[in-house]
Motif scaffolding. Sequence first.
Motif, PDB file in Angstrom:
ATOM      1  N   ASP A  31       0.811  -1.221   0.000  1.00  0.00           N
ATOM      2  CA  ASP A  31       0.000   0.000   0.000  1.00  0.00           C
ATOM      3  C   ASP A  31       0.844   1.270   0.000  1.00  0.00           C
ATOM      4  O   ASP A  31       0.308   2.377   0.099  1.00  0.00           O
ATOM      5  CB  ASP A  31      -0.937   0.011   1.203  1.00  0.00           C
ATOM      6  CG  ASP A  31      -0.192  -0.030   2.539  1.00  0.00           C
ATOM      7  OD1 ASP A  31       1.062  -0.027   2.523  1.00  0.00           O
ATOM      8  OD2 ASP A  31      -0.855  -0.070   3.588  1.00  0.00           O
ATOM      9  N   GLY A  32       2.159   1.127  -0.108  1.00  0.00           N
ATOM     10  CA  GLY A  32       3.044   2.278  -0.177  1.00  0.00           C
ATOM     11  C   GLY A  32       3.590   2.743   1.146  1.00  0.00           C
ATOM     12  O   GLY A  32       4.461   3.621   1.178  1.00  0.00           O
ATOM     13  N   THR A  33       3.124   2.190   2.248  1.00  0.00           N
ATOM     14  CA  THR A  33       3.663   2.559   3.558  1.00  0.00           C
ATOM     15  C   THR A  33       5.004   1.880   3.768  1.00  0.00           C
ATOM     16  O   THR A  33       5.284   0.817   3.191  1.00  0.00           O
ATOM     17  CB  THR A  33       2.695   2.156   4.678  1.00  0.00           C
ATOM     18  OG1 THR A  33       2.474   0.741   4.631  1.00  0.00           O
ATOM     19  CG2 THR A  33       1.379   2.889   4.525  1.00  0.00           C
ATOM     20  N   VAL A  34       5.818   2.493   4.609  1.00  0.00           N
ATOM     21  CA  VAL A  34       7.144   1.942   4.879  1.00  0.00           C
ATOM     22  C   VAL A  34       7.004   0.643   5.661  1.00  0.00           C
ATOM     23  O   VAL A  34       6.257   0.564   6.637  1.00  0.00           O
ATOM     24  CB  VAL A  34       8.006   2.955   5.661  1.00  0.00           C
ATOM     25  CG1 VAL A  34       9.353   2.340   6.028  1.00  0.00           C
ATOM     26  CG2 VAL A  34       8.200   4.221   4.846  1.00  0.00           C
ATOM     27  N   ALA A  35       7.711  -0.384   5.244  1.00  0.00           N
ATOM     28  CA  ALA A  35       7.646  -1.679   5.915  1.00  0.00           C
ATOM     29  C   ALA A  35       8.181  -1.562   7.331  1.00  0.00           C
ATOM     30  O   ALA A  35       9.151  -0.842   7.590  1.00  0.00           O
ATOM     31  CB  ALA A  35       8.446  -2.716   5.137  1.00  0.00           C
ATOM     32  N   GLN A  36       7.518  -2.271   8.246  1.00  0.00           N
ATOM     33  CA  GLN A  36       7.928  -2.226   9.644  1.00  0.00           C
ATOM     34  C   GLN A  36       9.055  -3.197   9.951  1.00  0.00           C
ATOM     35  O   GLN A  36       9.648  -3.139  11.020  1.00  0.00           O
ATOM     36  CB  GLN A  36       6.721  -2.539  10.536  1.00  0.00           C
ATOM     37  CG  GLN A  36       5.606  -1.513  10.433  1.00  0.00           C
ATOM     38  CD  GLN A  36       6.091  -0.111  10.775  1.00  0.00           C
ATOM     39  OE1 GLN A  36       6.693   0.108  11.828  1.00  0.00           O
ATOM     40  NE2 GLN A  36       5.831   0.832   9.883  1.00  0.00           N
ATOM     41  N   ASP A  37       9.348  -4.112   9.032  1.00  0.00           N
ATOM     42  CA  ASP A  37      10.466  -5.020   9.236  1.00  0.00           C
ATOM     43  C   ASP A  37      11.777  -4.230   9.209  1.00  0.00           C
ATOM     44  O   ASP A  37      11.820  -3.062   8.807  1.00  0.00           O
ATOM     45  CB  ASP A  37      10.499  -6.089   8.136  1.00  0.00           C
ATOM     46  CG  ASP A  37       9.276  -6.988   8.183  1.00  0.00           C
ATOM     47  OD1 ASP A  37       8.760  -7.197   9.293  1.00  0.00           O
ATOM     48  OD2 ASP A  37       8.860  -7.461   7.110  1.00  0.00           O
TER      49      ASP A  37
END
Length: 891
Positions: free
Chosen positions: A343-349
């Motif tokens: 969805d374009g959000t920065v990955a939390q990994d």
Amino acid sequence: MVFDWLAREGWIVLSWWLLVTLAGVAAFPLCARLLSGLPDRGYTLARAIGLLLVGWVFWMLGSLGFLPNTTGSILLAWLIVLVVALALHFRAREHFDWRAWWRENRSVVTFGEVLFAVLLLGWVLVRAQQNNLTTTEKPMDLMFISSIMRSPTFPPLDGWMSGYSISYYYFGYFIAAMLSTMSGITSTVGFNMLISLLFALTGLTGFGVAYNLVRSRAIYDPPGSAKKKHDDPDSSGEDVANLPPRIPALLAGLLAAVMVVLMGNFQVAMVEIPYQSHTASEAYLQFTGTQERDVYGERQQARAAGIPEDQPVTLGPGRSDPAQWGGWWWFRASRVLNDFNLDGTVAQDAQPIDEFPQFSFLLADNHPHVMALPFVMLSLGLALNLLLTKRNPNRLEIVFYGLCVGALVFFNTWDVLTGVLAMLGADAVRRLMRGQGRLAMRDWFGLIQFALTLGVLALIFYLPFLVSFRSQASGILPNVIQPTFFQQYFIMFGPFILMIAFFLANEAWRAGARMNWKVGVQAAVLLLIGLVFVLLALMLAAMLIPEINAAVMQFAIPYGGLNGALPAVLHRRLETLPTTIVLVVGGILIIGRLFPRRTPPPDLLLAEDGEIQDEPITRDERMVVTYPPATGFALVLVGIGLLLSLVPEFFYLRDNFGSRINTIFKFYYQTWLVFSIASAYGVYTILADSRLARRGPIFQAAFGIVAVIAVGAGMLYPLFGIRERTVIETGRLNNTEAPALTLDGGPTLTAGTDYASIMCWRNQVGDKPVVVAEAVGGPYNANFGRIAGLTGNPVVIGWENHERQWRGSTYDAAAGTRSQDMRELYTDVRWDMVVPILQKYKIDYVFFGSSERGTYSSAGEDKFRENLEPVCEQQGSVFYRVTGAALQTAQ
């Protein structure tokens, strides 16, 4: 100030220069025999080889119980290397003419010695100004060096887990401890000397590989050409008067050294300057999408306050002066890649790390990937030697290759892949040149046999390390949704992409009708099919195995499953397709050039490498004429870099991080090295090699301009970064109370009274083996695990997070309840309840300092003061000595 510092600590720099030089002296007779394919006979690689051999002999004999960890043992190891090298050298059948060698190589010897000394002294001066040992993972590195220096035998003790040996690739730390012991300095000084030595030694070996690569053009004798011979037994038979000048080779080597150890990526030029000066639009920042630079800070604050995204924000004043940037801006150059959710959000990994050598030297963490740098370069030099000898390696050479390349397993296990690929690639090119551009079945079997032989030799030579080594790695996982955006890949490798693009295009032009586009495309398609097949197979395994399903398939949950997420996955692959295309096209050009077409046009009057012939050559001669070995090797290096870049687009190594952070980190780091050497050769072959057909002056001028701009933009990073670290961060810019120049970073590691107490205690304990209890805290905090770092004495437990990474699945069994036991030891007020803990871990001293009181309070200290003897008390920082009599009182 500098002269005062040199008067105090200059002898340390001189001692390390001398020790490393003597190691090179011991190894050079062996180099002169075994590295006969290199124009300088391995002189520029001798220091790295000498350190490796002396370190290996000392470590192996110590691990087998024949040598203790003493200065005398190190001297004996050096003597063994020298005697064996001399014996093997003088047993050689051919006579080695040292005078002829000196006449041929005195320029590279002089240049190399000056380069090594300047690089060493230059970075020592940087570290004397910025000697901090507290940030990031420096306490970990210091602990390893200190623990090895103090360990009576090998394998060395783990300073952060008493009773256990180190479970990590520690050969680089071992060599640092060896040099520190020999020079009589503490680990806190040796730490800063080590990063300076690595800077200089990597620069020297990088220079040596590029120099020999370019200089080999002088001794290349094209098949089928008649050349005037001369009487020099060490030459290839070409007229000395016709040899290309040495200056271009020296300059190419210098350029390679600059690109390896000094040059940065395009982050400063393309991201940091526009970001800091507020000259970039938000659309541009979002397009580049690098970590923490995708939007302005004012926009981040607006988001946190709930202000709608479409509402404009007021930007503060831009900062065009790098002295005002602050905030460790230089750190962001190692965080260019940014992984996003669908969805374009920065990955939390954990996000990718994309370090490069200059960043590593500026940060000054002595990690294995940094300590392996000169030895990876050494493996490239050995691969080049294998190619230039133009024959099958003999048994002694194979053993030597196995020992040196296999050492990468011990230095930094990931890097052995680059070393082996370079060796196999060089051997493949050698066989291609012998087989008229084709590999017969016997060649493929020969390559497989060579790879297996190297693997078996590495296993034999480093068995004591391998049998006790544990890792967090546990297979591979598919990279489904986070391939690399090309703009980020370009920011990372832009200087090389520009130069290598010209180099590959020029080689395709030189090949002309012999360019084998068909084979190139076929090989690229097969590689892509293989990578996609692996990706799909791993996805299938993830869907069937619950253990890894959550780690891989979480992206599909918001879409109701994989079928719902498939359109978004395909869209992401299309967005990042340019990266794959660029890498694959590069592979097509390389394969097409390495495997030439067999039938040239009948009117072709140029050799395959573009050299002008004195007279037309026959059809049979055209069949065997091929590119110079140096060009073949440079193409192999580019191919290795492209392959290492392509693999993380499809899968990554499974580890504790749960993302591709480490795969990108290690593979991109190696890519930087091979691209550096290949780019330096590309500059030479396009601009300076008069023996190869060259494009017109417009092409050369365009390439020259692009190369200057690329390298110049990359050099902005060290230009601003070194000043930031040494002048601005230390307060020297404004003549504030900056610390005096010194290589001893020990006082920066912990608070004043703690440091004074620990130093006092270290002097009292001496060489006695003891175990210490200290507070347990979080990772990346220098206030915990500091006793092992400063003294080498093991503590019960240090940074738990890192021990878990090093020991993988065996950590829980090894650590047990150590952390909880330390909390009980410090907080329980009852003496009889903590005695079993003291006995369980055989604790000899309990330390109470600022970290212990801050973590556990002082409530539990009275029991120690009542039952134990205080030692080295310094205004609240104190050691309590555990005695047998005290333990008996609780029974």
